[in-house]
Design a protein around this motif. Sequence first.
Motif, PDB file in Angstrom:
ATOM      1  N   ALA A  18       0.911   3.693   3.975  1.00 35.06           N
ATOM      2  CA  ALA A  18       2.309   3.390   3.679  1.00 35.06           C
ATOM      3  C   ALA A  18       2.759   3.896   2.314  1.00 35.06           C
ATOM      4  O   ALA A  18       3.874   3.614   1.895  1.00 35.06           O
ATOM      5  N   GLY A  19       1.899   4.606   1.618  1.00 31.44           N
ATOM      6  CA  GLY A  19       2.294   5.163   0.330  1.00 31.44           C
ATOM      7  C   GLY A  19       2.346   4.163  -0.805  1.00 31.44           C
ATOM      8  O   GLY A  19       2.967   4.419  -1.832  1.00 31.44           O
ATOM      9  N   GLY A  20       1.722   3.007  -0.642  1.00 38.66           N
ATOM     10  CA  GLY A  20       1.717   1.995  -1.698  1.00 38.66           C
ATOM     11  C   GLY A  20       2.972   1.144  -1.687  1.00 38.66           C
ATOM     12  O   GLY A  20       3.887   1.361  -0.905  1.00 38.66           O
ATOM     13  N   MET A  21       2.984   0.174  -2.566  1.00 42.05           N
ATOM     14  CA  MET A  21       4.161  -0.683  -2.704  1.00 42.05           C
ATOM     15  C   MET A  21       5.263   0.086  -3.413  1.00 42.05           C
ATOM     16  O   MET A  21       4.987   0.964  -4.237  1.00 42.05           O
ATOM     17  N   LEU A  22       6.494  -0.225  -3.105  1.00 43.37           N
ATOM     18  CA  LEU A  22       7.621   0.413  -3.769  1.00 43.37           C
ATOM     19  C   LEU A  22       7.611   0.083  -5.259  1.00 43.37           C
ATOM     20  O   LEU A  22       7.117  -0.984  -5.662  1.00 43.37           O
ATOM     21  N   GLU A  23       8.168   0.967  -6.036  1.00 39.80           N
ATOM     22  CA  GLU A  23       8.259   0.736  -7.477  1.00 39.80           C
ATOM     23  C   GLU A  23       9.000  -0.575  -7.737  1.00 39.80           C
ATOM     24  O   GLU A  23      10.023  -0.866  -7.121  1.00 39.80           O
ATOM     25  N   GLY A  24       8.455  -1.378  -8.635  1.00 43.93           N
ATOM     26  CA  GLY A  24       9.062  -2.660  -8.965  1.00 43.93           C
ATOM     27  C   GLY A  24       8.647  -3.794  -8.042  1.00 43.93           C
ATOM     28  O   GLY A  24       9.124  -4.911  -8.185  1.00 43.93           O
ATOM     29  N   HIS A  25       7.782  -3.497  -7.077  1.00 42.54           N
ATOM     30  CA  HIS A  25       7.307  -4.513  -6.144  1.00 42.54           C
ATOM     31  C   HIS A  25       5.802  -4.662  -6.264  1.00 42.54           C
ATOM     32  O   HIS A  25       5.083  -3.695  -6.438  1.00 42.54           O
TER      33      HIS A  25
END
Length: 152
Positions: A18-25
């Motif tokens: 999934a490409g990692g967690m979104l920035e800031g999450h």
Amino acid sequence: MHLAPAGITVKELIAEYAGGMLEGHEFYAYLPGGASGGILPASMGDIPLDFDTLQPHGCFIGSAAVIVLSKHDKARDAALNMMRFFEDESCGQCTPCRVGTAKAARLMEAPKWDAALLEELSQAMADASICGLGQAAPNPIRCVIKHFPHEV
């Protein structure tokens, strides 16, 4: 949507598929098996997502539709959302599911959950509902009370 092999962990799923967690999450919690599979904290993100690996923790792989929550989410809100879904999806044939999901949703709207009453209702739904929807609907309630008591 991503397809991954059975036995992968949710942490691996997030990082590799999934490409990692979104920035800031930041990873907070996850639903390993769709709406009725339960909710687990991120600290339990190394459990293989497979049949029989989640049962000791009160969860199951179910549809294997993994849902990830970040620190911006609350497990209690996710559980309430799922209970409203179960209430809407109940066919209405049996009282434990028809009335139980509606009653549970109302109880879960309270700022402070009545854990004893919710457990009594959960047990009645699990024991007396005639199909899997009513039997599994209490899983998110039980998981939130067990793993996220600070939220309720």
